[in-house]
Design a protein around this motif. Structure first.
Motif, PDB file in Angstrom:
ATOM      1  N   UNK A 245      28.074  25.203  26.982  1.00  0.00           N
ATOM      2  CA  UNK A 245      27.714  24.227  25.623  1.00  0.00           C
ATOM      3  C   UNK A 245      28.677  24.830  24.533  1.00  0.00           C
ATOM      4  N   UNK A 246      29.048  26.113  24.295  1.00  0.00           N
ATOM      5  CA  UNK A 246      29.799  26.756  23.319  1.00  0.00           C
ATOM      6  C   UNK A 246      31.062  26.398  23.810  1.00  0.00           C
ATOM      7  N   UNK A 247      31.414  26.327  25.141  1.00  0.00           N
ATOM      8  CA  UNK A 247      33.048  25.936  25.345  1.00  0.00           C
ATOM      9  C   UNK A 247      33.073  24.441  24.940  1.00  0.00           C
ATOM     10  N   UNK A 248      32.207  23.539  25.188  1.00  0.00           N
ATOM     11  CA  UNK A 248      32.447  22.090  24.942  1.00  0.00           C
ATOM     12  C   UNK A 248      32.669  21.983  23.513  1.00  0.00           C
ATOM     13  N   UNK A 252      39.785  20.154  23.190  1.00  0.00           N
ATOM     14  CA  UNK A 252      40.161  20.419  24.646  1.00  0.00           C
ATOM     15  C   UNK A 252      41.374  21.374  25.101  1.00  0.00           C
ATOM     16  N   UNK A 253      42.411  21.707  23.711  1.00  0.00           N
ATOM     17  CA  UNK A 253      43.363  22.494  24.037  1.00  0.00           C
ATOM     18  C   UNK A 253      43.056  23.801  24.014  1.00  0.00           C
ATOM     19  N   UNK A 254      41.888  24.045  23.062  1.00  0.00           N
ATOM     20  CA  UNK A 254      41.382  25.436  23.152  1.00  0.00           C
ATOM     21  C   UNK A 254      40.650  25.661  24.309  1.00  0.00           C
ATOM     22  N   UNK A 255      39.971  24.880  24.957  1.00  0.00           N
ATOM     23  CA  UNK A 255      39.097  25.213  26.112  1.00  0.00           C
ATOM     24  C   UNK A 255      40.174  25.454  27.219  1.00  0.00           C
ATOM     25  N   UNK A 273      48.087  23.417  36.726  1.00  0.00           N
ATOM     26  CA  UNK A 273      47.814  22.453  35.822  1.00  0.00           C
ATOM     27  C   UNK A 273      46.843  21.179  36.005  1.00  0.00           C
ATOM     28  N   UNK A 274      47.104  21.022  37.571  1.00  0.00           N
ATOM     29  CA  UNK A 274      45.988  19.820  37.864  1.00  0.00           C
ATOM     30  C   UNK A 274      44.877  20.379  37.936  1.00  0.00           C
ATOM     31  N   UNK A 275      44.560  21.445  38.417  1.00  0.00           N
ATOM     32  CA  UNK A 275      43.105  22.231  38.440  1.00  0.00           C
ATOM     33  C   UNK A 275      42.389  22.434  37.051  1.00  0.00           C
ATOM     34  N   UNK A 276      43.183  23.107  36.259  1.00  0.00           N
ATOM     35  CA  UNK A 276      42.636  23.198  34.867  1.00  0.00           C
ATOM     36  C   UNK A 276      42.226  21.782  34.417  1.00  0.00           C
ATOM     37  N   UNK A 277      43.193  20.610  34.542  1.00  0.00           N
ATOM     38  CA  UNK A 277      42.825  19.417  34.074  1.00  0.00           C
ATOM     39  C   UNK A 277      41.669  19.069  34.439  1.00  0.00           C
ATOM     40  N   UNK A 278      41.483  19.004  35.906  1.00  0.00           N
ATOM     41  CA  UNK A 278      40.213  18.605  36.641  1.00  0.00           C
ATOM     42  C   UNK A 278      39.004  19.401  36.134  1.00  0.00           C
ATOM     43  N   UNK A 279      39.275  20.723  35.739  1.00  0.00           N
ATOM     44  CA  UNK A 279      38.019  21.749  35.366  1.00  0.00           C
ATOM     45  C   UNK A 279      37.655  21.274  34.000  1.00  0.00           C
ATOM     46  N   UNK A 280      38.613  20.801  33.009  1.00  0.00           N
ATOM     47  CA  UNK A 280      38.346  20.328  31.654  1.00  0.00           C
ATOM     48  C   UNK A 280      37.579  18.988  31.847  1.00  0.00           C
TER      49      UNK A 280
END
Ligand SMILES: Nc1ncnc2c1ncn2[C@@H]1O[C@H](COP(=O)(O)OP(=O)(O)OP(=O)(O)O)[C@@H](O)[C@H]1O
Length: 322
Positions: A245-248, A252-255, A273-280
């Motif tokens: 919740x706090x992350x959300x 997005x750039x700060x996440x 980069x692809x993994x991080x995009x998917x996680x976001x």
């Protein structure tokens, strides 16, 4: 910057050891430092079991050090690379560990407080181009720092502002031999192609490129420092492991920044980069209590456990497999 100016501006804590490969740059650095601080400089050579020629490199270093009246310490390393690690990265990792071991001394001499490395302005420009060729972020574009603390030691690169050609010219005027490492001409390595093909073209198109690339690298290093600070602050806010919740609530750039920071600092994991995009994307979609999140990140997996995001590696590498 000229070679002599760089040496005059170099003020390491003494005693100093020069990381001496036998190549032109560390040879010049060793000669200049030994002349400037007689009796307070030694040479450290790391014998890489990787090359058949390594025994010859060690003998060469021993001969030159005897001529210069400088103590040489040698350590052998077996730098096998871990899965997913390049042989050059493995050799570099082993080299730093071994320089730190040599610096701790044998109890009979004063411990070394600083290590001098021979990288120069061409190496720095190559490092920036290498980072660009890999699509690196600010950490990579920051290239090599002039001074870094590592394993309780100060590592210095006093020649970082000096063009390679100036070092060669300085050395050629003295009667001390150096080794031309044959692997430096191997076009399979991207760095060698950058050196052979791009640097001459840059010299013609932008004669100031060493200076300007180094300036860009310093800007990138400064900006990267700010991202690390922000990552630390945001991680303190969202907690470890991160509360979803706090992350959300972050942009997005700060996440992305805080997740990269968390994964690297807490788990030593670097996501693509692809993994991080998917996680976001998954974090964004994580609006219901039952939403499942489980994706591959680096060498492990990120998954949702209740209100928190966890990362785990099902089979961490053992020392033997490294
Ligand atoms: N085997 C080694 N033992 C000790 N120090 C090393 C060794 N290899 C590299 N270094 C240090 O790391 C620096 C950068 O390494 P790199 O591989 O770029 O240089 P090199 O081409 O082998 O040698 P040089 O920079 O002296 O011409 C060297 O200048 C030297 O200070």
């Amino acid at each position: 910057m000229k070679f002599d100016e760089a040496i005059a501006a170099f003020e390491p804590a003494l005693p100093l050891a020069v990381a001496y490969s036998g190549g032109a740059d560390s040879t010049a650095l060793l000669i200049a430092c030994a002349a400037r601080w007689p009796g307070q400089v030694e040479a450290f050579h790391v014998h890489h079991g990787l090359q058949a020629a390594a025994d010859g490199f060690e003998r060469h270093c021993a001969d030159v050090c005897e001529r210069l009246g400088v103590t040489l310490k040698v350590q052998r390393v077996d730098a096998r690379h871990a899965p997913g690690e390049s042989p050059e990265d493995a050799a570099r990792r082993a080299r730093y560990a071994s320089l730190a071991t040599l610096a701790r001394g044998d109890g009979t001499r004063a411990e070394v407080r600083s290590i001098g490395l021979g990288q120069h302005a061409d190496d720095q420009a190559e490092t920036v181009l290498l980072a660009l060729s890999r699509g690196a972020g600010l950490a990579g574009l920051a290239a090599m720092p002039e001074v870094a603390q590592r394993d309780g030691l100060m590592f210095h690169r006093p020649l970082l502002g000096v063009p390679a050609a100036d070092i060669r010219a300085w050395l050629t005027a003295r009667d001390v031999p150096w080794i031309e490492d044959p692997s430096n001409a191997d076009a399979r390595f991207t760095r060698n192609r950058i050196r052979a093909e791009l640097l001459p073209a840059l010299d013609r198109a932008f004669p100031q490129f060493r200076l300007t690339f180094a300036r860009s690298a310093r800007h990138a290093a400064q900006a990267h420092g700010l991202l690390v600070e922000l990552g630390q602050q945001d991680l303190a806010t969202i907690g470890t492991p991160p509360a979803i919740d706090a992350l959300r609530r972050l942009s997005r750039a700060r996440q992305a920044n805080v997740l990269r920071h968390w994964l690297l600092r807490t788990h030593g994991c670097t996501p693509s980069t692809a993994q991080l995009d998917e996680l976001l994307d998954q974090v964004e979609a994580c609006t219901t209590r039952g939403h499942r999140l489980h994706i591959k990140i680096g060498t492990g997996f990120a998954e949702r456990r209740g209100a928190f995001l966890h990362w785990y590696n099902p089979s961490p590498p053992t020392e033997a497999s490294r």
